[in-house]
Design an enzyme around this catalytic site. Structure first.
Site, PDB file in Angstrom:
ATOM      1  N   LYS A   1      39.070  54.972  24.577  1.00 28.78           N
ATOM      2  CA  LYS A   1      40.277  55.317  25.343  1.00 28.78           C
ATOM      3  C   LYS A   1      41.383  55.828  24.424  1.00 28.78           C
ATOM      4  O   LYS A   1      42.034  56.838  24.711  1.00 28.78           O
ATOM      5  CB  LYS A   1      40.751  54.093  26.152  1.00 28.78           C
ATOM      6  CG  LYS A   1      39.777  53.751  27.284  1.00 28.78           C
ATOM      7  CD  LYS A   1      40.033  52.393  27.933  1.00 28.78           C
ATOM      8  CE  LYS A   1      38.912  52.088  28.923  1.00 28.78           C
ATOM      9  NZ  LYS A   1      39.022  50.768  29.583  1.00 28.78           N
TER      10      LYS A   1
ATOM     11  N   GLN B   1      42.635  45.548  28.938  1.00 28.15           N
ATOM     12  CA  GLN B   1      41.170  45.586  28.993  1.00 28.15           C
ATOM     13  C   GLN B   1      40.617  44.266  29.535  1.00 28.15           C
ATOM     14  O   GLN B   1      41.028  43.189  29.110  1.00 28.15           O
ATOM     15  CB  GLN B   1      40.609  45.867  27.588  1.00 28.15           C
ATOM     16  CG  GLN B   1      39.118  46.118  27.533  1.00 28.15           C
ATOM     17  CD  GLN B   1      38.671  47.405  28.227  1.00 28.15           C
ATOM     18  OE1 GLN B   1      39.450  48.325  28.398  1.00 28.15           O
ATOM     19  NE2 GLN B   1      37.418  47.448  28.622  1.00 28.15           N
TER      20      GLN B   1
ATOM     21  N   ASP C   1      45.174  52.046  35.545  1.00 22.06           N
ATOM     22  CA  ASP C   1      43.819  51.557  35.863  1.00 22.06           C
ATOM     23  C   ASP C   1      43.612  51.484  37.380  1.00 22.06           C
ATOM     24  O   ASP C   1      42.477  51.417  37.846  1.00 22.06           O
ATOM     25  CB  ASP C   1      43.660  50.133  35.305  1.00 22.06           C
ATOM     26  CG  ASP C   1      42.596  50.040  34.225  1.00 22.06           C
ATOM     27  OD1 ASP C   1      41.771  50.957  34.104  1.00 22.06           O
ATOM     28  OD2 ASP C   1      42.610  49.018  33.498  1.00 22.06           O
TER      29      ASP C   1
HETATM   30  N1  GUN Z   1      36.573  46.605  31.479  1.00 19.37           N
HETATM   31  C1  GUN Z   1      35.498  47.376  31.805  1.00 19.37           C
HETATM   32  N2  GUN Z   1      35.902  48.519  32.400  1.00 19.37           N
HETATM   33  C2  GUN Z   1      37.252  48.469  32.450  1.00 19.37           C
HETATM   34  C3  GUN Z   1      38.249  49.367  32.946  1.00 19.37           C
HETATM   35  O1  GUN Z   1      37.981  50.456  33.472  1.00 19.37           O
HETATM   36  N3  GUN Z   1      39.532  48.956  32.810  1.00 19.37           N
HETATM   37  C4  GUN Z   1      39.856  47.761  32.241  1.00 19.37           C
HETATM   38  N4  GUN Z   1      41.133  47.446  32.171  1.00 19.37           N
HETATM   39  N5  GUN Z   1      38.962  46.913  31.777  1.00 19.37           N
HETATM   40  C5  GUN Z   1      37.670  47.274  31.876  1.00 19.37           C
END
Ligand code: GUN
Length: 283
Positions: free
Chosen positions: A53, A97, A120
């Site tokens: 990311k 996350q 998100d």
């Molecule tokens: N953990 C696995 N996929 C994601 C996601 O798309 N966003 C977040 N915040 N955590 C994750």
């Protein structure tokens, strides 16, 4: 029939190039889009995801901050950090996350994020905006699937879409997005009595289960669009989706591969959401 492959890498590259152009234009006006990524603990998969990311932000010309904390971070300390990021004008998107360590209530943390920065799309305000068709951020993985389906040129109005999976962040928002495009939507899940009965009627199948070979060729109507959100490892350790790709591609009209389908779209839609958060803040 052999299905046309919907190339997620190619679509992601196009969309990221557009983000880069729009981010440069906004930066020239004095507002550089910024994303804060918060990682708590040492989960190896999470470390890989957040790395991707942050790298994607850099490649697209977005400002990014990675805040890493040990697993012992308290919930109160994390909530303090969220409050600080909510107030930070250089930050337009906040991503915490998941999963978080067990002593931290993830719902409480997500609820603390300013919905205007919830890139998100996990906040209840974002989920409610999707439900009611009002402006808000869409959860990145199902949003990416909508872009992949759009790529086929098929109008979803009046089509029957079957979503397999009902998670809050993928299956449920996926169903609502398809509904918003006027598809007739069926949600199947682990207690569905006869999955094949439903999938055989589907013009669009979206599989979000997390189990390989959930969708096989005998379950697919000829010509259907098949979107595979699964990310599994087979017995040989190779990455595979929820769909038996080799079999289903002989029946479907369109299909996404794993890897190279939905995967690259999730991070791409995070960039799109962050850019849009910055554009809204600058308007
Ligand atoms: N953990 C696995 N996929 C994601 C996601 O798309 N966003 C977040 N915040 N955590 C994750």
């Amino acid at each position: 029939m052999t299905a046309t492959i919907i190339d997620g890498n190619a679509l992601a590259a196009e969309l990221r190039a557009d983000v880069r152009r729009r981010a440069a234009a906004l930066t020239a006006r004095g507002v550089r889009p910024g994303l804060a990524v918060v990682l708590v603990g040492e989960d190896p998969a999470s470390q890989v995801y957040v790395g991707k990311k942050v790298q994607a932000c850099q490649d697209a010309g977005l400002h990014s901050v990675l805040e890493r904390y040990g697993a012992e971070l308290t919930e109160a300390a994390l909530l303090d950090r969220i409050a600080a990021l909510n107030a930070d004008p250089a930050i337009h998107g906040i991503l915490v996350q998941l999963p978080l360590p067990k002593h931290i209530d993830a719902q409480k943390v997500i609820a603390a994020i300013d919905p205007a920065k919830d890139v998100d799309g996990f906040h209840v305000a974002s989920a409610g905006a999707l439900l009611t068709g009002t402006p808000g951020f869409w959860s990145c993985t199902p949003y990416g699937c909508m872009k992949l389906i759009e790529r086929t040129g098929i109008d979803l109005a009046g089509k029957h879409a079957v979503v397999i999976g009902r998670s809050n962040n993928v299956g449920k928002p996926m169903a609502l997005m398809l509904l918003q495009k006027n598809a007739t939507v069926t949600i199947c899940h682990s207690a569905t009595a006869n999955l094949k009965h439903h999938t055989l009627q589907a013009d669009v199948i979206v599989a979000a289960v997390g189990r390989q070979n959930t969708v096989t060729a005998d379950m697919v109507k000829p010509g259907a669009v098949v979107i595979d959100i699964g990310m599994n490892r087979n017995a040989a350790g190779k990455l595979c989706g929820d769909v038996d790709f080799a079999g289903v591609r002989e029946v479907a009209g369109w299909i996404t591969p794993v890897p190279g389908g939905v995967g690259p779209m999730t991070v791409t839609m995070l960039l799109v959401n962050t850019l849009e958060a910055a554009e809204r803040a600058a308007a």
